[in-house]
Design a protein around this motif. Structure first.
Motif, PDB file in Angstrom:
ATOM      1  N   LEU A 131      -0.563   6.987  -7.105  1.00 50.81           N
ATOM      2  CA  LEU A 131       0.515   6.221  -7.726  1.00 50.81           C
ATOM      3  C   LEU A 131       0.767   6.756  -9.129  1.00 50.81           C
ATOM      4  CD1 LEU A 131      -0.460   2.546  -6.776  1.00 50.81           C
ATOM      5  CD2 LEU A 131       1.388   3.912  -5.792  1.00 50.81           C
ATOM      6  N   ALA A 132       2.014   6.731  -9.550  1.00 55.37           N
ATOM      7  CA  ALA A 132       2.370   7.194 -10.897  1.00 55.37           C
ATOM      8  C   ALA A 132       2.224   6.087 -11.937  1.00 55.37           C
ATOM      9  CB  ALA A 132       3.794   7.732 -10.897  1.00 55.37           C
ATOM     10  N   TYR A 133       1.735   4.940 -11.520  1.00 58.01           N
ATOM     11  CA  TYR A 133       1.595   3.779 -12.402  1.00 58.01           C
ATOM     12  C   TYR A 133       0.410   2.958 -11.905  1.00 58.01           C
ATOM     13  CZ  TYR A 133       4.567   2.533  -8.455  1.00 58.01           C
ATOM     14  OH  TYR A 133       5.097   2.424  -7.194  1.00 58.01           O
ATOM     15  N   ALA A 134      -0.077   2.077 -12.764  1.00 59.71           N
ATOM     16  CA  ALA A 134      -1.210   1.230 -12.382  1.00 59.71           C
ATOM     17  C   ALA A 134      -0.766   0.171 -11.364  1.00 59.71           C
ATOM     18  CB  ALA A 134      -1.770   0.542 -13.624  1.00 59.71           C
ATOM     19  N   PRO A 135      -1.680  -0.299 -10.515  1.00 61.30           N
ATOM     20  CA  PRO A 135      -1.327  -1.342  -9.542  1.00 61.30           C
ATOM     21  C   PRO A 135      -0.765  -2.612 -10.191  1.00 61.30           C
ATOM     22  CG  PRO A 135      -3.441  -0.380  -8.982  1.00 61.30           C
ATOM     23  CD  PRO A 135      -3.055   0.184 -10.328  1.00 61.30           C
ATOM     24  N   THR A 136      -1.130  -2.834 -11.462  1.00 59.97           N
ATOM     25  CA  THR A 136      -0.649  -4.019 -12.176  1.00 59.97           C
ATOM     26  C   THR A 136       0.752  -3.826 -12.765  1.00 59.97           C
ATOM     27  OG1 THR A 136      -1.710  -3.204 -14.192  1.00 59.97           O
ATOM     28  CG2 THR A 136      -2.963  -4.760 -12.832  1.00 59.97           C
ATOM     29  N   ALA A 137       1.258  -2.594 -12.743  1.00 60.73           N
ATOM     30  CA  ALA A 137       2.445  -2.239 -13.538  1.00 60.73           C
ATOM     31  C   ALA A 137       3.732  -2.885 -13.059  1.00 60.73           C
ATOM     32  CB  ALA A 137       2.617  -0.723 -13.564  1.00 60.73           C
ATOM     33  N   LEU A 138       3.778  -3.304 -11.799  1.00 63.50           N
ATOM     34  CA  LEU A 138       5.019  -3.868 -11.263  1.00 63.50           C
ATOM     35  C   LEU A 138       5.013  -5.396 -11.279  1.00 63.50           C
ATOM     36  CD1 LEU A 138       5.562  -1.482  -8.217  1.00 63.50           C
ATOM     37  CD2 LEU A 138       6.315  -1.202 -10.587  1.00 63.50           C
ATOM     38  N   GLU A 139       3.959  -5.983 -11.818  1.00 60.15           N
ATOM     39  CA  GLU A 139       3.911  -7.442 -11.908  1.00 60.15           C
ATOM     40  C   GLU A 139       4.959  -7.941 -12.887  1.00 60.15           C
ATOM     41  OE1 GLU A 139      -0.254  -8.400 -12.734  1.00 60.15           O
ATOM     42  OE2 GLU A 139      -0.516  -8.773 -10.589  1.00 60.15           O
ATOM     43  N   PRO A 140       5.508  -9.148 -12.689  1.00 60.27           N
ATOM     44  CA  PRO A 140       5.151 -10.144 -11.672  1.00 60.27           C
ATOM     45  C   PRO A 140       5.882  -9.948 -10.341  1.00 60.27           C
ATOM     46  CG  PRO A 140       6.828 -11.064 -13.083  1.00 60.27           C
ATOM     47  CD  PRO A 140       6.527  -9.683 -13.628  1.00 60.27           C
ATOM     48  N   HIS A 141       6.694  -8.928 -10.233  1.00 59.72           N
ATOM     49  CA  HIS A 141       7.561  -8.777  -9.055  1.00 59.72           C
ATOM     50  C   HIS A 141       6.779  -8.319  -7.825  1.00 59.72           C
ATOM     51  CE1 HIS A 141      10.554  -9.322 -12.108  1.00 59.72           C
ATOM     52  NE2 HIS A 141      10.120  -8.252 -12.745  1.00 59.72           N
ATOM     53  N   ILE A 142       5.878  -7.349  -8.025  1.00 57.37           N
ATOM     54  CA  ILE A 142       4.972  -6.903  -6.965  1.00 57.37           C
ATOM     55  C   ILE A 142       3.557  -7.044  -7.536  1.00 57.37           C
ATOM     56  CG2 ILE A 142       4.350  -5.057  -5.375  1.00 57.37           C
ATOM     57  CD1 ILE A 142       7.239  -5.777  -5.035  1.00 57.37           C
ATOM     58  N   ASP A 143       2.752  -7.890  -6.924  1.00 59.70           N
ATOM     59  CA  ASP A 143       1.450  -8.207  -7.520  1.00 59.70           C
ATOM     60  C   ASP A 143       0.439  -7.078  -7.298  1.00 59.70           C
ATOM     61  OD1 ASP A 143      -0.542  -9.399  -5.074  1.00 59.70           O
ATOM     62  OD2 ASP A 143       1.615  -9.394  -4.688  1.00 59.70           O
ATOM     63  N   ALA A 144      -0.542  -7.016  -8.197  1.00 61.75           N
ATOM     64  CA  ALA A 144      -1.524  -5.931  -8.194  1.00 61.75           C
ATOM     65  C   ALA A 144      -2.353  -5.904  -6.915  1.00 61.75           C
ATOM     66  CB  ALA A 144      -2.436  -6.061  -9.412  1.00 61.75           C
ATOM     67  N   ARG A 145      -2.767  -7.077  -6.415  1.00 60.69           N
ATOM     68  CA  ARG A 145      -3.604  -7.095  -5.213  1.00 60.69           C
ATOM     69  C   ARG A 145      -2.853  -6.520  -4.016  1.00 60.69           C
ATOM     70  NH1 ARG A 145      -8.127  -5.883  -3.326  1.00 60.69           N
ATOM     71  NH2 ARG A 145      -9.036  -7.209  -1.719  1.00 60.69           N
ATOM     72  N   THR A 146      -1.579  -6.878  -3.895  1.00 64.47           N
ATOM     73  CA  THR A 146      -0.775  -6.298  -2.810  1.00 64.47           C
ATOM     74  C   THR A 146      -0.677  -4.792  -2.967  1.00 64.47           C
ATOM     75  OG1 THR A 146       0.533  -8.298  -2.413  1.00 64.47           O
ATOM     76  CG2 THR A 146       1.544  -6.201  -1.812  1.00 64.47           C
ATOM     77  N   MET A 147      -0.438  -4.308  -4.180  1.00 60.03           N
ATOM     78  CA  MET A 147      -0.330  -2.863  -4.403  1.00 60.03           C
ATOM     79  C   MET A 147      -1.626  -2.150  -4.038  1.00 60.03           C
ATOM     80  SD  MET A 147       2.688  -1.880  -5.291  1.00 60.03           S
ATOM     81  CE  MET A 147       2.221  -0.221  -5.781  1.00 60.03           C
ATOM     82  N   GLU A 148      -2.757  -2.727  -4.421  1.00 59.82           N
ATOM     83  CA  GLU A 148      -4.052  -2.107  -4.134  1.00 59.82           C
ATOM     84  C   GLU A 148      -4.292  -1.998  -2.633  1.00 59.82           C
ATOM     85  OE1 GLU A 148      -6.253  -3.804  -8.188  1.00 59.82           O
ATOM     86  OE2 GLU A 148      -6.589  -4.762  -6.244  1.00 59.82           O
ATOM     87  N   ILE A 149      -4.015  -3.071  -1.905  1.00 59.70           N
ATOM     88  CA  ILE A 149      -4.233  -3.075  -0.454  1.00 59.70           C
ATOM     89  C   ILE A 149      -3.198  -2.203   0.242  1.00 59.70           C
ATOM     90  CG2 ILE A 149      -4.247  -4.520   1.613  1.00 59.70           C
ATOM     91  CD1 ILE A 149      -5.248  -6.826  -0.186  1.00 59.70           C
ATOM     92  N   HIS A 150      -1.949  -2.331  -0.177  1.00 57.53           N
ATOM     93  CA  HIS A 150      -0.839  -1.623   0.466  1.00 57.53           C
ATOM     94  C   HIS A 150      -1.021  -0.112   0.314  1.00 57.53           C
ATOM     95  CE1 HIS A 150       3.848  -1.743   1.106  1.00 57.53           C
ATOM     96  NE2 HIS A 150       3.218  -1.088   2.060  1.00 57.53           N
ATOM     97  N   HIS A 151      -1.305   0.334  -0.899  1.00 57.69           N
ATOM     98  CA  HIS A 151      -1.467   1.757  -1.148  1.00 57.69           C
ATOM     99  C   HIS A 151      -2.831   2.259  -0.672  1.00 57.69           C
ATOM    100  CE1 HIS A 151      -2.663   5.212  -3.790  1.00 57.69           C
ATOM    101  NE2 HIS A 151      -1.472   5.648  -3.434  1.00 57.69           N
ATOM    102  N   GLY A 152      -3.880   1.620  -1.119  1.00 53.87           N
ATOM    103  CA  GLY A 152      -5.224   2.134  -0.874  1.00 53.87           C
ATOM    104  C   GLY A 152      -5.747   1.930   0.532  1.00 53.87           C
ATOM    105  N   LYS A 153      -5.274   0.894   1.212  1.00 50.89           N
ATOM    106  CA  LYS A 153      -5.759   0.596   2.567  1.00 50.89           C
ATOM    107  C   LYS A 153      -4.728   0.974   3.635  1.00 50.89           C
ATOM    108  CE  LYS A 153      -9.526  -1.396   0.926  1.00 50.89           C
ATOM    109  NZ  LYS A 153     -10.843  -0.726   1.019  1.00 50.89           N
ATOM    110  N   HIS A 154      -3.540   0.388   3.571  1.00 49.37           N
ATOM    111  CA  HIS A 154      -2.541   0.618   4.615  1.00 49.37           C
ATOM    112  C   HIS A 154      -2.059   2.074   4.622  1.00 49.37           C
ATOM    113  CE1 HIS A 154      -2.022  -3.482   6.138  1.00 49.37           C
ATOM    114  NE2 HIS A 154      -2.169  -3.887   4.890  1.00 49.37           N
ATOM    115  N   HIS A 155      -1.626   2.568   3.473  1.00 50.95           N
ATOM    116  CA  HIS A 155      -1.121   3.951   3.442  1.00 50.95           C
ATOM    117  C   HIS A 155      -2.242   4.930   3.760  1.00 50.95           C
ATOM    118  CE1 HIS A 155       1.560   7.145   1.244  1.00 50.95           C
ATOM    119  NE2 HIS A 155       1.185   7.532   2.459  1.00 50.95           N
ATOM    120  N   GLN A 156      -3.427   4.683   3.229  1.00 49.08           N
ATOM    121  CA  GLN A 156      -4.545   5.575   3.537  1.00 49.08           C
ATOM    122  C   GLN A 156      -4.813   5.627   5.039  1.00 49.08           C
ATOM    123  OE1 GLN A 156      -6.688   7.708   1.403  1.00 49.08           O
ATOM    124  NE2 GLN A 156      -6.767   8.393   3.539  1.00 49.08           N
TER     125      GLN A 156
END
Length: 202
Positions: free
Chosen positions: A8-33
């Motif tokens: 990611l070009a930004y931290a998982p927290t960077a899109l909050e409050p619109h996209i929450d950090a926990r969703t970004m972590e799971i979505h990128h690190g688990k689902h995409h992986q």
């Protein structure tokens, strides 16, 4: 070369409050992986190992379903992450803005059509803004991990904006309120990247 999970070009927290950090972590690190891992396994020992993900998508009818599902998942998400940015949002400008006005009348009408495509996609899938072969813009949606590059897609074109409407993309924060998630997406759209993709597609 095996496919790899793009950083990611930004931290998982960077899109909050619109996209929450926990969703970004799971979505990128688990689902995409998982899509990357499964795609590499599905392509092991085949000519597909030498191709780009775009080339695979464009000839997806030649591949078994695991390649279609996981290859689409890898391409779609790799694009999706680049289309969002912290402190983004706002409105498109220049040639992209003019093309949107030409195709849809105005930006609000485009957003309405895009939101409808996202909100009414039954089950899981994606909403897209694409450049068609005749260089005009269109909005459409695809099921599951299909995308408009695929030779089996009902709507074909070069994607320049994408929104993931699988539940894993929004359920932790928005639950069943998909329209709220779609509305929040406009606050993080990286219009500079969309404009770059539009220029390349033209």
């Amino acid at each position: 070369m095996a496919f790899e999970l793009p950083a990611l070009a930004y931290a998982p927290t960077a899109l909050e409050p619109h996209i929450d950090a926990r969703t970004m972590e799971i979505h990128h690190g688990k689902h995409h992986q998982a899509y990357v891992t499964n795609l590499n396994a599905a392509l092991a020992g085949t000519d597909g190992e030498k191709l780009s993900i775009e080339e695979i998508c464009k000839n997806i009818s030649k591949y078994p379903m695991p390649v279609r599902n996981n290859g689409g998942g890898h391409y779609n998400h790799s694009l999706f992450w680049t289309l969002m940015a912290p402190n983004a949002g706002g409105n498109p400008t220049g040639d992209l803005a003019a093309a949107i006005d030409k195709a849809f009348g105005n930006l609000d009408e485009f957003k309405k059509q895009f939101a409808t495509a996202a909100a009414t996609r039954f089950g899981s899938g994606w909403a897209w803004l694409c450049v068609k072969e005749d260089k005009s813009l269109c909005v459409c949606s695809t099921p599951n991990q299909d995308n408009p590059l695929m030779d089996i897609a009902e709507c074909k074109g070069t994607p320049i904006l994408a929104l993931d409407v699988w539940e894993h993309a929004y359920y932790l924060h928005y639950q069943n309120r998909r329209p709220d998630y779609v509305g929040a997406f406009w606050n993080v759209v990286n219009w500079n990247k969309v404009a770059e993709l539009y220029k390349n597609a033209m």
